[in-house]
Design an enzyme around this catalytic site. Structure first.
Site: not given
Ligand code: F6P
Length: 326
Positions: A24-26, A130-131, A173, A190-191
């Site tokens: 959208r921005a592009v 997402i990585d 992931m 988390a433990e």
């Protein structure tokens, strides 16, 4: 410098929440600057197979809140071959495009870098994955949303782990990076957090878990990055169970839920900013760089540095996580 009049935009590689905000921005920035903007479907495959669609301002209405990508995405094996890239170039020229914004990750920028050197064609990139494994940006588009998705899942699993006094091994992931695991592990309390960047010794993990149980912990959450050296959550759970048969263990592999969902405000703002800046960069004659945000400042990183420069995991955060969960 050749004047930029018509640009394209595509999404490539694994999709991520916020890609639509970036598209959208592009489009809106291009149109504001008097450019024609084309969307290319399915990443580099669409470039090769001539899937170009003219986009207007209204083409990107009501998408900022949507996960996924309206242009679809793919990993293109054909683009890894010179003939594929040549076909792509011919299509770009036939449509009269003189610039491209690619939204994607490592593979996307690898292909773009090669293409620029072979065909002298201006391309700018924004980090859509997402990585969070790209150098030259604190956060990639989609990472914040994925963290929130994992955190909400961990909270739900913690309810049932606590009810049954169980040890849950939750796989997240991140491909061969531990950024999702590290921060979602901290946010979820988390433990233990197992990431590829730090060797996991099974005896150390067991010692950590038994120490917790000696302090009256009756359940636990272990976040396992899918690329961890000890294996995925199933393998790690088996190794722990073999050594500690008295533990009641279960495994949850979160999988592709981490790739969907409505982007967070952070991702929408990041995606909008980077898409906006990528078009302005093309207009200023820049090429071959990923636009990122470092310490709240927009920065430009050459593609080969963005993909090859190793992004360090924050070991201090890992140490802090161990203390806070002990
Ligand atoms: O790169 C994003 C990512 O979600 C990785 O974290 C994961 O390993 C991979 O994509 C999964 O790929 P696919 O969607 O092709 O199964």
């Amino acid at each position: 410098m050749k004047e930029i009049k018509r640009i394209g935009v595509l999404t490539s590689g694994g999709d991520s929440p916020g890609m639509n905000a970036c598209i959208r921005a592009v489009v809106r920035t291009g149109i504001f600057n008097g450019l024609e903007v084309y969307g290319i479907k399915r990443g580099y495959n669409g470039l090769i197979h001539d899937e170009f669609i003219a986009l207007e301002s209204h083409s990107v209405s009501n998408i900022i809140q949507r996960g996924g990508t309206i242009l679809k995405t793919a990993r293109s094996m054909e683009f890894m071959e010179y003939d594929g890239r040549k076909k792509a170039y011919e299509n770009l020229k036939r449509h009269g495009l003189d610039g491209l914004v690619v939204i994607g990750g490592n593979g996307t920028f690898t292909g773009a870098d090669l293409f620029i050197h072979e065909f002298d064609f201006p391309i700018m990139g924004t980090p859509g994955t997402i990585d969070n494994d790209l150098y030259g940006t604190d956060m990639t588009i989609g990472y914040d949303t994925a963290l929130n998705t994992v955190m909400e899942a961990v909270d739900k699993i913690r309810d049932t782990a606590d009810s049954h006094n169980r040890l849950f091994f939750i796989e997240v992931m991140g491909r061969d990076a531990g950024f999702i695991a590290l921060r979602s592990g901290i946010a979820g309390g988390a433990e233990a957090i197992l990431i590829p960047e730090t060797i996991t010794y099974i005896d150390e993990l067991i010692e950590m878990l038994e120490t917790g149980f000696r302090k009256n912990k009756q359940s636990g959450i272990i976040i396992v990055a899918e690329g961890d050296d000890l294996g995925g959550a199933i393998e790690v759970a088996k190794k722990v169970k073999d050594k500690m048969p008295y533990f009641d263990t279960r495994v949850t592999i979160l999988g592709h839920i981490q790739r969907g969902g409505s982007p967070s405000s952070y991702d929408r703002i990041l995606a909008s900013t980077l898409g906006f800046m990528a078009v302005n960069a093309l207009l200023a004659g820049r090429r071959g760089e990923m636009v990122g945000m470092v310490n709240k400042k927009v920065v430009y990183t050459p593609f080969d540095k963005a993909i090859k420069h190793h992004k360090e995991i924050n070991q201090e955060m890992l140490k802090m996580a161990r203390i806070l969960s002990s």
